[in-house]
Design an enzyme around this catalytic site. Structure first.
Site, PDB file in Angstrom:
ATOM      1  N   HIS A  57      22.430 -27.460  44.713  1.00 48.63           N
ATOM      2  CA  HIS A  57      22.046 -28.732  44.042  1.00 48.63           C
ATOM      3  C   HIS A  57      20.405 -28.681  44.385  1.00 48.63           C
ATOM      4  CE1 HIS A  57      21.989 -33.318  43.934  1.00 48.63           C
ATOM      5  NE2 HIS A  57      21.870 -32.927  42.687  1.00 48.63           N
ATOM      6  N   HIS A 102       2.875 -27.141  28.787  1.00 50.33           N
ATOM      7  CA  HIS A 102       3.086 -25.788  29.108  1.00 50.33           C
ATOM      8  C   HIS A 102       2.544 -25.483  30.472  1.00 50.33           C
ATOM      9  CE1 HIS A 102       4.453 -21.721  28.417  1.00 50.33           C
ATOM     10  NE2 HIS A 102       3.273 -21.320  28.312  1.00 50.33           N
ATOM     11  N   TYR A 128       6.726 -20.716  23.130  1.00 49.77           N
ATOM     12  CA  TYR A 128       7.129 -21.735  23.989  1.00 49.77           C
ATOM     13  C   TYR A 128       8.830 -21.890  24.405  1.00 49.77           C
ATOM     14  CZ  TYR A 128       2.443 -23.124  23.140  1.00 49.77           C
ATOM     15  OH  TYR A 128       0.861 -22.955  23.210  1.00 49.77           O
TER      16      TYR A 128
END
Length: 130
Positions: free
Chosen positions: A20, A97, A119
């Site tokens: 997690h 980005h 991207y």
């Protein structure tokens, strides 16, 4: 031998190892991966394997709590972004980005595909199934 689902031993080991809040990045062929971050190299030639195929296989085995994408994906590759949305069934956050590249330093691993769509990078934030 496994009878189905994900078969790649390094990918299976990664999925078994993460917990997690860990992150796994599935990247296009051009994303610069920091030297200290483990990588699983899948790229054979440009376009092979494509990111969406790898993503589908990984999310079928992984509990995904949320996803991070570059906002540039929606702008520069809208058709690809739409396809991502159809595969990902978790809350999505978009960052620029450069911020996404900065997040790579904390990834459990980066899986590099042969994807050449601009991207085309996805950060999967691992969840729990209870």
């Amino acid at each position: 031998m496994k009878s189905g689902g994900l078969l790649h031993p390094e990918l299976l080991a990664l999925i078994a190892r993460v917990g997690h809040t860990d992150t796994i990045v599935i990247a296009d062929v051009g994303l610069p991966i920091p030297r200290n971050v483990p990588r699983i190299e899948l790229a054979v030639v440009a376009g092979l394997p494509d990111l969406l195929s790898v993503l589908r296989a990984v999310v079928a085995e992984l509990v995904v709590e949320s996803v991070t994408l570059a906002s540039e994906t929606r702008i520069h590759s809208p058709a690809f972004h739409h396809q991502l949305e159809s595969v990902l069934h978790a809350p999505t956050v978009e960052v620029d980005h450069e911020t996404l590249k900065g997040m790579l330093h904390h990834a459990a691993a980066v899986i590099r595909t042969g994807e050449t769509t601009p991207y085309a990078n996805v950060i999967l934030h691992c969840g729990v199934d209870f």
